[in-house]
Design a protein around this motif. Structure first.
Motif, PDB file in Angstrom:
ATOM      1  N   GLY A 127       0.807  -1.356  -0.097  1.00  0.00           N
ATOM      2  CA  GLY A 127      -0.183   0.061   0.014  1.00  0.00           C
ATOM      3  C   GLY A 127       0.856   1.349   0.046  1.00  0.00           C
ATOM      4  O   GLY A 127       2.180   1.310   0.281  1.00  0.00           O
ATOM      5  N   LEU A 128       0.209   2.332  -0.442  1.00  0.00           N
ATOM      6  CA  LEU A 128       0.774   3.917  -0.501  1.00  0.00           C
ATOM      7  C   LEU A 128       0.134   4.488   0.222  1.00  0.00           C
ATOM      8  O   LEU A 128      -1.130   4.728   0.222  1.00  0.00           O
ATOM      9  CB  LEU A 128       1.042   4.368  -1.791  1.00  0.00           C
ATOM     10  CG  LEU A 128       1.692   3.367  -2.977  1.00  0.00           C
ATOM     11  CD1 LEU A 128       1.376   3.933  -4.404  1.00  0.00           C
ATOM     12  CD2 LEU A 128       3.038   3.361  -2.586  1.00  0.00           C
ATOM     13  N   GLY A 129       0.815   5.214   1.090  1.00  0.00           N
ATOM     14  CA  GLY A 129       0.101   6.097   2.148  1.00  0.00           C
ATOM     15  C   GLY A 129       0.963   7.071   2.861  1.00  0.00           C
ATOM     16  O   GLY A 129       2.408   7.291   2.219  1.00  0.00           O
ATOM     17  N   ASP A 130       0.373   8.154   3.382  1.00  0.00           N
ATOM     18  CA  ASP A 130       1.101   9.268   4.031  1.00  0.00           C
ATOM     19  C   ASP A 130       1.137   9.172   5.491  1.00  0.00           C
ATOM     20  O   ASP A 130       0.031   9.541   6.082  1.00  0.00           O
ATOM     21  CB  ASP A 130       0.453  10.583   3.434  1.00  0.00           C
ATOM     22  CG  ASP A 130       1.177  11.941   4.112  1.00  0.00           C
ATOM     23  OD1 ASP A 130       1.951  11.791   5.193  1.00  0.00           O
ATOM     24  OD2 ASP A 130       0.981  12.866   3.595  1.00  0.00           O
ATOM     25  N   ALA A 131       1.955   8.716   6.376  1.00  0.00           N
ATOM     26  CA  ALA A 131       2.030   8.247   7.674  1.00  0.00           C
ATOM     27  C   ALA A 131       1.944   9.647   8.575  1.00  0.00           C
ATOM     28  O   ALA A 131       1.656   9.483   9.778  1.00  0.00           O
ATOM     29  CB  ALA A 131       3.199   7.325   8.159  1.00  0.00           C
ATOM     30  N   VAL A 132       2.439  10.609   7.774  1.00  0.00           N
ATOM     31  CA  VAL A 132       2.219  11.933   8.692  1.00  0.00           C
ATOM     32  C   VAL A 132       1.136  12.798   8.535  1.00  0.00           C
ATOM     33  O   VAL A 132       0.327  13.084   9.406  1.00  0.00           O
ATOM     34  CB  VAL A 132       3.400  12.926   8.282  1.00  0.00           C
ATOM     35  CG1 VAL A 132       3.561  14.401   9.197  1.00  0.00           C
ATOM     36  CG2 VAL A 132       4.827  12.163   8.769  1.00  0.00           C
ATOM     37  N   GLY A 133       0.545  12.783   7.132  1.00  0.00           N
ATOM     38  CA  GLY A 133      -0.434  13.703   7.121  1.00  0.00           C
ATOM     39  C   GLY A 133      -1.832  13.041   7.238  1.00  0.00           C
ATOM     40  O   GLY A 133      -2.784  13.790   7.643  1.00  0.00           O
ATOM     41  N   TYR A 134      -1.830  11.744   7.184  1.00  0.00           N
ATOM     42  CA  TYR A 134      -2.970  10.892   7.558  1.00  0.00           C
ATOM     43  C   TYR A 134      -2.630   9.851   8.615  1.00  0.00           C
ATOM     44  O   TYR A 134      -2.872   8.619   8.003  1.00  0.00           O
ATOM     45  CB  TYR A 134      -3.751  10.263   6.199  1.00  0.00           C
ATOM     46  CG  TYR A 134      -3.859  11.305   5.140  1.00  0.00           C
ATOM     47  CD1 TYR A 134      -5.180  12.119   5.334  1.00  0.00           C
ATOM     48  CD2 TYR A 134      -3.162  11.886   4.025  1.00  0.00           C
ATOM     49  CE1 TYR A 134      -5.481  13.097   4.480  1.00  0.00           C
ATOM     50  CE2 TYR A 134      -3.413  12.911   3.333  1.00  0.00           C
ATOM     51  CZ  TYR A 134      -4.834  13.399   3.578  1.00  0.00           C
ATOM     52  OH  TYR A 134      -5.101  14.407   2.521  1.00  0.00           O
ATOM     53  N   SER A 135      -2.000  10.122   9.465  1.00  0.00           N
ATOM     54  CA  SER A 135      -1.332   9.285  10.488  1.00  0.00           C
ATOM     55  C   SER A 135      -2.323   8.333  11.126  1.00  0.00           C
ATOM     56  O   SER A 135      -1.983   7.238  11.297  1.00  0.00           O
ATOM     57  CB  SER A 135      -0.830   9.941  11.753  1.00  0.00           C
ATOM     58  OG  SER A 135       0.051   9.348  12.418  1.00  0.00           O
TER      59      SER A 135
ATOM     60  N   ASN B 172       7.175  10.876   3.030  1.00  0.00           N
ATOM     61  CA  ASN B 172       7.946  11.061   4.093  1.00  0.00           C
ATOM     62  C   ASN B 172       9.154  10.246   4.365  1.00  0.00           C
ATOM     63  O   ASN B 172      10.157  10.528   5.076  1.00  0.00           O
ATOM     64  CB  ASN B 172       6.927  11.009   5.679  1.00  0.00           C
ATOM     65  CG  ASN B 172       5.840  12.033   5.366  1.00  0.00           C
ATOM     66  OD1 ASN B 172       5.928  13.369   5.559  1.00  0.00           O
ATOM     67  ND2 ASN B 172       4.650  11.464   5.109  1.00  0.00           N
ATOM     68  N   GLN B 173       8.964   8.933   3.836  1.00  0.00           N
ATOM     69  CA  GLN B 173      10.213   7.952   3.980  1.00  0.00           C
ATOM     70  C   GLN B 173      10.497   7.491   2.733  1.00  0.00           C
ATOM     71  O   GLN B 173      10.848   6.364   2.480  1.00  0.00           O
ATOM     72  CB  GLN B 173       9.516   7.014   5.066  1.00  0.00           C
ATOM     73  CG  GLN B 173       9.485   7.333   6.435  1.00  0.00           C
ATOM     74  CD  GLN B 173       9.169   6.210   7.076  1.00  0.00           C
ATOM     75  OE1 GLN B 173       8.345   5.465   6.804  1.00  0.00           O
ATOM     76  NE2 GLN B 173       9.331   6.219   8.616  1.00  0.00           N
ATOM     77  N   ASP B 174      10.493   8.222   1.534  1.00  0.00           N
ATOM     78  CA  ASP B 174      10.955   7.712   0.171  1.00  0.00           C
ATOM     79  C   ASP B 174      12.399   7.206   0.311  1.00  0.00           C
ATOM     80  O   ASP B 174      12.806   6.205  -0.436  1.00  0.00           O
ATOM     81  CB  ASP B 174      10.691   9.026  -0.811  1.00  0.00           C
ATOM     82  CG  ASP B 174      11.589  10.107  -0.397  1.00  0.00           C
ATOM     83  OD1 ASP B 174      11.520  10.562   0.647  1.00  0.00           O
ATOM     84  OD2 ASP B 174      12.262  10.554  -1.433  1.00  0.00           O
ATOM     85  N   ASP B 175      13.348   7.761   1.293  1.00  0.00           N
ATOM     86  CA  ASP B 175      14.594   6.997   1.200  1.00  0.00           C
ATOM     87  C   ASP B 175      14.713   5.817   1.770  1.00  0.00           C
ATOM     88  O   ASP B 175      15.647   5.004   1.789  1.00  0.00           O
ATOM     89  CB  ASP B 175      15.515   8.184   2.066  1.00  0.00           C
ATOM     90  CG  ASP B 175      14.967   8.325   3.527  1.00  0.00           C
ATOM     91  OD1 ASP B 175      13.646   8.389   3.789  1.00  0.00           O
ATOM     92  OD2 ASP B 175      15.658   8.224   4.499  1.00  0.00           O
ATOM     93  N   MET B 176      13.540   5.210   2.318  1.00  0.00           N
ATOM     94  CA  MET B 176      13.461   3.886   2.839  1.00  0.00           C
ATOM     95  C   MET B 176      12.807   2.889   1.959  1.00  0.00           C
ATOM     96  O   MET B 176      13.018   1.736   2.335  1.00  0.00           O
ATOM     97  CB  MET B 176      12.843   3.902   4.240  1.00  0.00           C
ATOM     98  CG  MET B 176      13.362   4.908   5.178  1.00  0.00           C
ATOM     99  SD  MET B 176      12.520   4.981   6.736  1.00  0.00           S
ATOM    100  CE  MET B 176      13.677   4.129   7.733  1.00  0.00           C
ATOM    101  N   SER B 177      12.078   3.392   1.104  1.00  0.00           N
ATOM    102  CA  SER B 177      11.370   2.614   0.079  1.00  0.00           C
ATOM    103  C   SER B 177      12.138   1.486  -0.376  1.00  0.00           C
ATOM    104  O   SER B 177      11.893   0.265  -0.512  1.00  0.00           O
ATOM    105  CB  SER B 177      10.319   3.587  -0.872  1.00  0.00           C
ATOM    106  OG  SER B 177       9.674   4.101   0.004  1.00  0.00           O
TER     107      SER B 177
END
Length: 153
Positions: free
Chosen positions: A72-80, A133-138
């Motif tokens: 899944g793709l999501g935004d853990a900060v904006g839609y925590s 927010n964590q694209d460097d970890m993907s």
């Protein structure tokens, strides 16, 4: 790094589920399926994509013991509070069709308040990716997850 690249030459090209004949899902050796979560705080139709219109139909396809992994793709900060919620809806659908669900992923390392994609054991039902927010970890997560899937298949 793209997931399809990491899966390698043995994988089919990615396809839009809305353009896929559902009865043919059983013809694959295994499935890797995914979606974003656009419709937050919803009980159904969480992805806001073609998945929403076909989930009930998939439950009618015999996928007994077919290995299926979900991302899944999501935004853990904006839609925590709703991080990658659509993963759970897709996961539950394939599980109801008899699929062997693989690819559970640890929840540590993600900054979120809640997710319907968390299982009772505290793992995610698949691989959540936060490109905001964590694209460097993907890339590393994808590489490790694909290695895990190959072992579980």
């Amino acid at each position: 790094m793209k997931l399809s690249h990491e899966l390698g030459d043995g994988a089919s090209d990615p396809a839009d589920i809305g353009e896929t004949e559902l009865s043919k899902l059983k013809d694959f050796d295994g499935l890797v399926v995914g979606a974003p979560t656009w419709n937050t705080d919803c009980d159904t139709e969480r992805s806001g994509t073609n998945w929403d219109g076909i989930l009930e139909d998939i439950k009618g396809v015999d996928l007994k013991n077919k290995p299926v992994a979900v991302f899944g793709l999501g935004d853990a900060v904006g839609y925590s509070e709703y991080f990658c919620d659509a993963m759970e809806e897709i996961y539950s659908t394939f599980k109801a069709a008899g699929a062997k669900m693989i690819g559970h992923w640890p929840a540590n390392g993600y900054e979120h308040e809640g997710s319907k994609a968390l299982l009772d054991d505290g793992t995610f039902c698949g691989l959540p990716l936060d490109e905001d927010n964590q694209d460097d970890m993907s890339a590393d997560r994808i590489k490790k997850w694909v290695a895990q899937l190959k072992n579980e298949m």
